[in-house]
Every structure is written in structure tokens, then in C-alpha cells.
Write a protein that holds these residues in place. Structure first.
Motif, short mmCIF file in Angstrom:
data_model
loop_
_atom_site.label_atom_id
_atom_site.label_comp_id
_atom_site.label_asym_id
_atom_site.label_seq_id
_atom_site.Cartn_x
_atom_site.Cartn_y
_atom_site.Cartn_z
N PRO A 62 0.76 -1.24 0.01
CA PRO A 62 -0.19 0.18 -0.02
C PRO A 62 1.06 1.37 0.04
N GLY A 63 0.64 2.08 -0.98
CA GLY A 63 1.22 3.36 -1.01
C GLY A 63 2.49 3.25 -1.83
N ALA A 64 2.81 2.24 -2.25
CA ALA A 64 4.06 2.17 -3.14
C ALA A 64 4.19 2.90 -4.45
N THR A 65 5.31 3.14 -4.73
CA THR A 65 5.68 4.01 -6.00
C THR A 65 6.41 3.19 -6.94
N GLY A 66 6.65 3.67 -8.16
CA GLY A 66 7.44 2.81 -9.06
C GLY A 66 7.23 1.65 -9.54
N VAL A 67 6.03 1.06 -9.28
CA VAL A 67 5.57 -0.10 -9.44
C VAL A 67 5.51 -0.45 -11.14
N SER A 68 5.81 -1.92 -11.14
CA SER A 68 5.97 -2.37 -12.52
C SER A 68 4.59 -2.21 -13.21
N ALA B 269 0.80 4.24 -17.20
CA ALA B 269 2.02 4.58 -16.68
C ALA B 269 1.92 5.83 -16.05
N ALA B 270 2.83 5.86 -14.76
CA ALA B 270 2.76 7.09 -13.74
C ALA B 270 1.45 7.48 -13.40
N THR B 271 0.87 6.42 -12.64
CA THR B 271 -0.66 6.55 -12.46
C THR B 271 -0.76 6.07 -11.07
N THR B 272 -1.45 6.84 -10.12
CA THR B 272 -2.06 6.35 -9.05
C THR B 272 -3.07 5.50 -9.19
N LEU B 273 -3.19 4.23 -8.68
CA LEU B 273 -4.30 3.34 -9.06
C LEU B 273 -4.85 2.83 -7.68
N THR C 276 1.18 3.36 -6.88
CA THR C 276 1.65 4.36 -8.25
C THR C 276 2.60 3.50 -9.15
N THR C 277 2.21 3.62 -10.36
CA THR C 277 2.93 2.82 -11.15
C THR C 277 4.33 3.73 -11.68
N ARG C 278 5.41 3.06 -12.46
CA ARG C 278 6.41 3.91 -12.64
C ARG C 278 6.30 4.36 -14.16
N ALA C 279 7.02 5.41 -14.38
CA ALA C 279 7.00 6.23 -15.84
C ALA C 279 7.22 5.29 -16.83
N ASP C 280 6.64 5.58 -18.07
CA ASP C 280 6.69 4.53 -19.15
C ASP C 280 8.14 4.62 -19.80
N VAL C 281 8.70 3.74 -20.39
CA VAL C 281 10.13 3.90 -21.01
C VAL C 281 9.84 3.53 -22.30
N PRO C 282 10.74 4.18 -23.45
CA PRO C 282 10.60 3.74 -24.69
C PRO C 282 10.63 2.32 -25.25
N GLY C 283 10.01 1.88 -26.07
CA GLY C 283 9.71 0.38 -26.43
C GLY C 283 8.58 -0.34 -25.71
N VAL C 284 8.65 -1.59 -25.84
CA VAL C 284 7.67 -2.41 -25.43
C VAL C 284 8.08 -3.53 -24.27
N VAL C 285 7.50 -3.41 -23.16
CA VAL C 285 7.73 -4.26 -22.15
C VAL C 285 7.34 -5.91 -22.70
N VAL C 286 8.23 -6.85 -22.91
CA VAL C 286 7.80 -8.11 -23.05
C VAL C 286 7.29 -8.90 -21.80
N ASP C 287 8.16 -8.94 -20.80
CA ASP C 287 8.24 -9.31 -19.39
C ASP C 287 9.01 -9.18 -18.32
N PRO D 238 15.20 -13.37 -7.33
CA PRO D 238 15.10 -12.01 -6.73
C PRO D 238 15.31 -11.10 -7.95
N ALA D 239 14.75 -10.07 -7.96
CA ALA D 239 14.77 -9.11 -9.09
C ALA D 239 16.31 -8.90 -9.54
N GLY D 240 16.33 -8.80 -10.67
CA GLY D 240 17.84 -8.57 -11.28
C GLY D 240 17.78 -7.08 -11.76
N GLU D 241 16.76 -6.54 -12.23
CA GLU D 241 16.85 -5.01 -12.50
C GLU D 241 15.59 -4.50 -11.92
N GLY D 242 15.40 -3.62 -11.17
CA GLY D 242 14.02 -2.84 -10.58
C GLY D 242 13.47 -3.78 -9.46
N SER D 243 12.33 -3.85 -9.25
CA SER D 243 11.80 -4.68 -8.04
C SER D 243 11.24 -5.98 -8.59
#
Length: 887
Positions: A638-644, A693-697, A720-731, A761-766
Motif C-alpha cells: 500500500p502506497g508503493a511507488t515506481g511499481v511495474s 504509466a505514472a498513475t496512482t491506482l 503508483t506505477t512507474r513512468a513509461d520507458v521507450p519501447g515495449v515491455v515483453v516480461d 530475486p529481481a535482477g533489475e528494478g523490483s
């Protein structure tokens, strides 16, 4: 008329019991094998099974062989063109698992129901021909027809025999390959080389040139072709159901003398049947030059009308019949198939590939990107099924006739805190299902909503479960909503669970004696010991309160039912109530059991009965006394930010919960929800598309049982989700709540060596990453195949990017994706074991050598596969944040 029918059915019961109990353990005659219910279809359905329509719509007897007339096929003098599926699994199946269709698959014989349902489904789609690899290819596996050189396993013939018999009953023809170019579970040409200690180098070229290998293959062919089918009493070579023997599946490197020698040998054994042959791509000159080959078989991944037309012309100019033996179902459109049907040089085309209903509920799963279930799991698949069905009708020249298989079967009703969950086995040819319910003194009422449910909607929660006793039934309906078949009704109450075991497999049982055998009996099976043997069938389930064992018997059965307090020891007999349950059938019932956790059926020597089904009632393990307890959201916090943007939601279990409801919205008042779903069984939800992206849900989760509902602590909860990055997230592997969920999304390529996917465990990000653990052995490769939940558009991106932690220095990773139906792959070599981000531009990708070349169209990417390597033995590789990047 009624008296004659009763006598007929009783005679069939006697024949089946004789085959099970009294006859020697040798293949029975056709008369011995006839079973109750074999004529279960209505008269017009029986006629459909015994007759088939030619191109002019007039019937032609099924007993006529398909004949080659120059570059065309005929039956009884009339033109014969066809369409249908590949059902490679009919003789030996790699997809056999547990009760739950999500259980890990194993290799075993398919059940009689799966065979019957799969072939009936093909018939319902208008098919007239089925290509069936494991009806003919069966070497090198302990359950194969030839597990080792010169050692034949006659048990393997049973599923093959039944497949041929059922295909014949339905009026279908079979194309049967005799070996395989590839090293899959069912075997192939490399088995013969390994058995003889011959080199497999140079793509196994010695299979075609070594005299010993050629002789061993011919002996296998002789043993198969001269077999007499136990269900029909007809030798395979005398059965018109088998339209053609194919020298092998996609046999690359065939020499002209091997083709002609092998084809001539098959012709010497099966002079009235056709011989087909073909390599992996295009048309094979060795096939076109062989006088004894009738059919040139070509495969297409993906198919195009131009390539099919070119190959058909090449084959027919050489005087051969042309068949497209495989084409990827994903490209099955009216635009393509209408062109194929309009080309008179194409005699037939068979899509890859069709799978049946699961024995207990849902469908048999298969994750190769080409799986077809009828009438379709998704809107895209439903469109494919419709196109394939129209194509089949156009090829045969006959209108589509309704075909319906076994009636639906309620296999389980579980009461969970006052809410019932139903599971049912589906029906071939059904477009959907209605769940109907009635209470004491009331009529049937549809409780599943106005729209029919699909096979993927089971298990199904009855959110309006009443407090008292009820009875359920499942009604299969056609596309117009008309009833075509109805299950037997099943009664239950809020404190009881119901289990129905049709005995097609052993997954519901706790154990059984090795003496027990199955024999198909119409729309089910009968189980009894081998001749002269005793036997037992055991069930272990907590708090059994009642049971009904349905048996086939000549006269009142002398069956022994025993119960046990622990399900393993202290068995003692109980006296059942015995009541007639149809012609030659009896129901043995016990009730008001207490302190019983095990039940078994016992055959004494000389007992003359066979079990057809077992139904158990047990006290429900979860009875509610009040509303569910409190619970909280666990991820995202609850209240987390930068969420995938792909993050799954998980929450702690609320005590006493029957199901959960979930609402996700961009607004604190939960208006205009992005997600609104009810009836969730588990404490997690994986989104089908990325969060904004970059939205509180804002999230509200509600736990419900028969007494009330409880909302998640702090509802609504936000993140809150993380900001969008250029490209397409596959997984980014943050969506999977468990190792099992990840493994289901990344299943192993079954043709390769062992490999498993687990969360790390996460290799990059969370969140998480994925760890691949593998052992390279005789197959030389291991990999996982990920079919994307929805096709992705990678246009405007530069290549694939991912975080990687190699397990060893010099490790290799082959990346493979499917774009617009074409395969592309690239291999990277990783120096050292330090984690790093790797970017592979699309310019480094090329079609693999075994695939059909095509344009790189990134508008629709449907599959990503990962193949680690770098040396024999065990290894690991860790991956995270896979995406298509923009430079």
C-alpha cells in the motif's frame, strides 16, 4: 422394438464382461469388444458415421478405399478432396497430466475419452481426414510400440487400435506417418541409429544408407502394418480408414533409393492403401521421382497461397497427388483458405493442431503457439475455427452437419464456505454451456447468466448458491443456444462435496491393483481385473459420507464394498443397496457413513462384474459460520511507488473466504474501473494488459462467503506505477505469483533436454526475475517457449533488451521470436558471470535453418523462446526486464 433393444444392450454387456473377465489375455475379436452404448448416437448420426459425402454431395460407403487417379484422389469413383487437423497425440500423448489441467504433463497413453472427443471434434469441424503421428510413430519410449530394438510392446497397440476404430466409426480417414525426422517423445529415425550403435552425425544420414538401419525400420513397419485391430477385427492393411501410410514426418535428407525401396515395401504390405512422403519444406525431388509414392506432402509455417500453389504445381506436374500435410493454424483465414480450396491441384490440407477436452474439466493444454480448441479459447481462435470449418466444407463439397460427442459430465461440486464450485467435462461440438439448478419442489432454472459459458469457465462458482440442498445439471448448447446434450443431474447440499470418477484415468483414485484393466464401453469405460485375477479399486478422501458405485453385470452383481477409517488399513465390508441403473447396469449405494476416510471396491476371484463409475459424497472441509476475516494487500505494498506496469496484485488470505472480488480504478471512488472481476479463487490477480504509466491506482478487494463480505484493510488501497520507458515491455517477471505460474507461462520445449523456470530475486528494478535451470544431454538443446498473452506490436523498436546473469563463462543464449507467423532467432555469447544488460538489434536476427524464410514484420509478435547452452551438463541463467528497446 423395446424388447429387442433391451436384449441387444444386455448382450453387449455380456460380451464386454467376457472380454474383461473370462477370456484369455489375448486380443479379443471384434464381437467380443462391442460394448454397451456403442450405438448411442441417433440413427442419422450412425448413418453419418457409416457414410461420407463425396464432392457432389452423394454418399459413398466408408468401406471403399481412397484411390489415386493420376494426380487426384477418388472414393468409389467420385472425387475426394479433404481438410482436417493434425492430432499427433492419438497413439501416445505428451500432454497427460493430473486432475487439474494445469498439472505438469507426462507421456502416457491418451484416455479413450480424449481419443473419442478429439476425433469427434474433428468431425464437428467438417473434417474428413486426420493426420496422426503416434498412430504410426512409436519408438524409443518405454510406452512405445518398439521401446528397444526388436522388443515390441503390444500394450501400445490399444490406443492406436481404438483411434483407428473410432475414426472409422465417424467416417474419418487417417494419414499415418511411420517415423519422424525429429527427436521427440514418440521417437523417430534416430532411435534406429542409436539402437544399432550407428553415428547420428550428418543429420542422421546413415538411417537412409546403412543396411542394418533400413532392415530395422522395415521390421518395425511390418510389425505395425500387419497388426489386427482388436476393436474391429480388421488388419490395418485391410482397413480403408487408413487412407495413407506416410514414410515419415518431415524426413530431411531422404535418398531416392531409400524412398523408392521403403515405399515399395509399404506397397507390398498394403497394396490397397496409399503411400505419402515429404521433407520439411517445399517438395522433395526424391519423392517426386519415386514410382511407388502416391502423395507428396509439404508443410508451411506460415502458409501462403503462393507457396502452396507453387508446390502443388510441382507435385502434380510430376504425376503426384499434392497434400499440405501441415500448416500453422494461426494463419487460417478465409482469404488464404479460399484460394487453397479454389486450386484443383490441392487434394487436401491439414492444420496444426487440434486438442480435445480434458478428462475432468477444460481442455487439454498445449503451448506451441498453434493449439486449436473447439469452438475457440479467444475471439482470435474462434475466428480461426470458423475459417477452418468453412474450408473443410468447401474442400469436401458437403454441407456441415451437426455432430455432438459424449454428453457433458459433472465431475465435481465443492462447497466452500457456503458457495458451490462446479467442474464439468465438455462436449465435442458444443458451442457453450448453461448451468441449471433446482431446489426442492422447484423446476430447473439457468443460473449461469444469459450468455453460455465456455469450457474455460470451469471451475465455475455459483455466486448465488442457496442455503439448502440443490441439484445441478449442465446443458450443452449449439451456436443458436439450442440444447444438444444434458448431463446427468447431481444433488448436493452446503455441507457436502461431490466427486464423480468416470475411471478414464487413475487421478481420482488412491490406488488400484495391477490386475485391473479398462475397456471402452460406448461413452465410458468398464474396469475389472484380468481373467482369473482378484482386484481392488481404492479411494481415500476425508469424511466420506456416501458412495454410489455403478457396475455392469449379468444379473445381480457380487461386488464387495469396504470402508476404512484411515483409507489404508482396517478395511471392513459394508452392505450396499443394489438397484437397477439401466440395462445390464446396477447402482451399489451406501450412505450415512461416519468416520470413513477410505472406500474400496473388491473383486473376489471369479467375480462377474465391471465398474463403470464411482460417485463419492464427502463432508465439506470448509463450512462457514460468519463473514470472512480481515486481510490485507501484500503486493504492491500500500502506497508503493515506481511499481511495474505489469505488476500482479496479491493479498493475504481472508479466513472463511469462498471467493474474492476485485476493482481497480484511477479514481478514489473506484468509478470507471480498469478491472472489475468477481469469483476469484486465489489470493492474486495478474493483469491481462499493462497498467497505465505514472498513475496512482486505487484497489478494493472483497472477500465473500455464504454469510457475507469483508473488504480489504484500508480499502481502497492505492499504489503508483512507474513512468513509461521507450519501447515495449515483453516480461519483467513481476506478474507471476508462484513458480508454478511462471512454469506454466514458460513451458519447456518437449523435444529438448530438461529445463525448468523458477522465480528469483529481481535482477533489475523490483519484484522478480526468472532463473532457467537446465541439463543438456542427448537432444543437444533445452529451451522454454513463452506464448504472449496478446500479440505485441514491436514496430518502431530497434531490438531486444534484457538483464542477464550468466551461470558460466562463455554461456550462450539463443533468442527466438515469432513475428507475423515467421520464426527469427539470434545467439549471443556471454563472457564472464557478472550481470549485465544485453541489447540484440533485430539486424542480428535471421530465420533458423529449419524455418520458412519470410519478411521481418514486427506488427504482430506472438511468441518468445529462450534456449541457453554452451556445453554439456547442467547450467543456470538468470533473466529480467525483457523488452523491445528503442535506440
Amino acid at each position: 422394438m423395446a424388447l429387442r433393444n433391451r436384449r441387444t444392450v444386455l448382450a453387449r454387456v455380456v460380451a464386454v464382461l467376457a472380454a474383461l473377465v473370462f477370456l484369455p489375455a489375448t486380443p479379443a475379436t471384434a464381437a467380443d469388444q462391442r460394448a454397451p452404448g456403442a450405438d448411442r448416437a441417433a440413427a442419422d448420426d450412425r448413418a453419418a458415421g457409416d457414410r461420407e459425402a463425396g464432392a457432389d454431395g452423394r454418399p459413398a460407403t466408408k468401406r471403399a478405399f481412397v484411390v489415386r487417379d493420376g494426380t487426384r484422389l477418388t472414393v468409389a469413383g467420385r472425387p475426394f478432396r479433404f481438410a482436417g487437423p493434425n492430432e499427433y497425440w492419438l497413439g501416445l500423448d505428451e500432454n497427460v497430466g493430473g486432475v487439474d489441467p494445469t498439472d505438469p504433463p507426462t507421456v502416457d497413453y491418451p484416455t479413450y475419452f480424449r481419443i473419442r472427443d478429439g476425433l469427434t471434434t474433428a468431425k464437428a469441424m467438417g473434417s474428413t481426414v486426420v493426420r496422426a503421428h503416434t498412430v504410426g510413430v512409436s519408438t524409443g519410449n518405454p510406452r512405445s510400440l518398439e521401446p528397444a530394438l526388436g522388443q515390441f510392446n503390444e500394450r501400445a497397440f490399444d490406443s492406436i487400435d481404438y483411434s483407428v476404430a473410432e475414426a472409422g466409426r465417424l467416417g474419418l480417414r487417417l494419414i499415418v506417418p511411420l517415423t519422424d525426422n525429429w527427436q521427440y517423445y514418440h521417437g523417430g529415425r534416430y532411435d534406429f541409429l542409436r539402437w544399432l550403435g550407428l553415428s547420428t552425425d550428418n543429420n542422421g544420414a546413415l538411417f537412409y544408407t546403412d543396411p542394418g538401419a533400413r532392415a530395422a525400420f522395415k521390421e518395425y513397419v511390418r510389425h505395425l502394418l500387419t497388426h489386427v485391430n482388436r476393436y474391429t477385427g480388421v488388419r490395418y492393411t485391410d482397413d480403408p480408414t487408413i487412407m495413407a501410410w506416410e514414410l515419415g514426418n518431415e524426413l530431411n535428407g531422404m535418398t531416392p533409393d531409400w524412398v523408392e525401396d521403403s515405399a515399395g515395401y509399404v506397397k507390398s504390405l498394403a497394396g490397397r492403401q496409399l503411400v505419402a512422403a515429404g521433407s520439411q519444406g517445399g517438395v522433395d525431388p526424391a519423392v517426386l521421382a519415386a514410382p511407388h509414392v502416391d502423395i507428396s506432402d509439404s508443410h508451411y509455417y506460415p502458409p501462403t497461397a503462393e507457396r502452396i500453389a507453387a508446390d502443388a504445381t510441382a507435385a502434380t506436374r510430376a504425376g503426384k497427388v499434392y497434400v499440405a500435410g501441415e500448416y500453422g493454424s494461426g494463419q487460417a483465414t478465409d482469404e488464404l483458405l479460399d484460394q487453397v480450396a479454389a486450386n484443383p491441384e490441392v487434394s487436401g490440407a491439414l492444420f496444426w493442431s487440434l486438442f480435445p477436452h480434458h478428462d475432468h474439466y477444460g481442455y487439454v493444454p498445449h503451448s506451441d503457439g498453434f493449439t486449436v480448441h473447439y469452438p475457440g479459447d479467444t475471439p482470435g481462435m474462434r475466428a480461426v475455427v470458423a475459417a477452418l470449418t468453412r474450408f473443410a466444407s468447401r474442400m469436401s463439397g458437403a454441407p456441415l452437419r451437426p455432430v455432438v460427442g459424449d454428453r457433458p459430465l459433472l465431475t465435481a461440486i465443492d462447497a466452500s464456505y457456503g458457495i458451490n464450485t462446479l467442474r464439468w467435462r465438455g462436449t465435442a461440438g458444443a458451442a457453450g454451456y448453461l448451468v441449471q439448478r433446482r431446489g426442492p419442489g422447484t423446476g430447473w432454472r439457468t443460473v449461469s447468466g444469459a450468455q453460455p459459458l465456455s469450457d474455460n469457465d470451469t471451475p465455475w462458482l455459483d455466486l448465488t448458491t442457496p442455503a439448502g440442498p440443490v441439484t445441478y445439471r449442465i446443458v450443452a448448447v449449439d451456436a443458436a443456444g439450442r440444447s444438444v446434450a444434458t448431463s446427468a443431474p447431481v444433488a448436493t447440499d452446503p455441507a457436502s462435496d461431490q466427486l464423480f470418477d468416470p475411471l478414464e484415468d487413475w487421478y481420482d483414485t488412491a490406488g488400484h491393483s495391477d490386475s485391473l484393466r479398462r475397456i471402452p464401453a460406448g461413452d465410458g469405460v468398464l474396469v475389472a481385473p484380468a481373467p482369473g485375477a482378484s482386484g481392488e479399486l481404492r479411494y481415500q478422501r476425508e469424511r466420506i459420507t456416501a458412495a454410489t458405485v455403478t457396475v455392469a453385470s449379468v444379473g445381480v452383481p457380487r461386488a464387495v464394498l469396504e470402508v476404512s477409517a484411515d483409507g489404508t488399513t482396517g478395511w471392513h465390508p459394508v452392505r450396499p443397496r443394489i438397484a437397477p441403473a439401466g440395462h445390464g447396469r446396477y447402482a451399489l449405494s451406501v450412505s450415512r457413513l461416519s468416520g470413513v476416510n477410505g472406500l474400496r471396491v473388491v473383486w473376489r476371484p471369479g467375480a462377474r462384474f465391471a465398474v463403470a463409475s464411482v460417485a463419492l459424497t464427502a463432508a465439506a472441509g470448509s463450512v462457514a459460520t460468519g463473514a470472512p476475516g480481515s486481510f490485507g494487500l501484500t503486493a504492491p505494498a500500500p502506497g508503493a511507488t515506481g511499481v511495474s506496469r505489469l505488476a500482479a496484485l496479491t493479498w493475504s488470505a481472508a479466513p472463511g473466504t469462498a471467493y474474492y472480488s476485485l476493482t481497480v480504478s484511477e479514481h478514489p471512488d473506484l468509478s470507471s474501473p480498469l478491472v472489475s472481476v468477481s469469483g476469484l479463487h486465489t489470493t492474486g490477480y495478474t493483469p491481462t494488459s499493462a497498467w497505465p504509466a505514472a498513475t496512482t491506482l486505487y484497489v478494493r478487494i472483497t472477500a465473500t462467503n455464504g454469510y457475507g463480505s469483508t473488504a480489504v484493510t484500508g480499502s481502497p488501497v492505492s499504489f503508483t506505477t512507474r513512468a513509461d520507458v521507450p519501447g515495449v515491455v515483453v516480461d519483467d517477471f513481476d506478474t507471476y505469483p508462484s513458480d508454478a505460474a511462471l512454469a506454466a507461462a514458460y513451458p519447456a520445449n518437449t523435444g529438448g533436454d530438461p529445463i525448468t523456470a523458477t522465480l528469483a530475486p529481481a535482477g533489475e528494478g523490483s519484484g522478480h526475475s526468472m532463473l532457467l535451470s537446465y541439463t543438456l544431454g542427448s537432444n543437444g538443446y533445452a529451451g522454454v517457449i513463452h506464448t504472449l498473452p496478446a500479440a505485441q506490436d514491436w514496430r518502431g523498436t530497434t531490438g531486444l533488451r534484457m538483464w542477464i546473469k550468466p551461470g558460466t563463462d562463455g554461456q550462450r543464449l539463443t533468442l527466438q521470436f515469432v513475428a507475423a507467423g515467421f520464426y527469427w532467432e539470434s545467439t549471443v555469447t556471454l563472457a564472464g558471470t557478472a550481470p549485465r544488460v544485453v541489447e540484440v538489434p533485430f539486424s542480428a536476427f535471421a530465420p533458423p535453418p529449419w524455418a520458412t524464410p519470410g519478411p521481418l514484420d514486427l506488427s504482430s509478435v506472438t511468441q518468445l523462446s529462450l534456449y541457453p547452452g554452451g556445453g554439456a551438463g547442467s547450467g543456470t541463467i538468470q533473466l529480467d526486464s525483457i523488452g523491445a528497446y528503442v535506440s
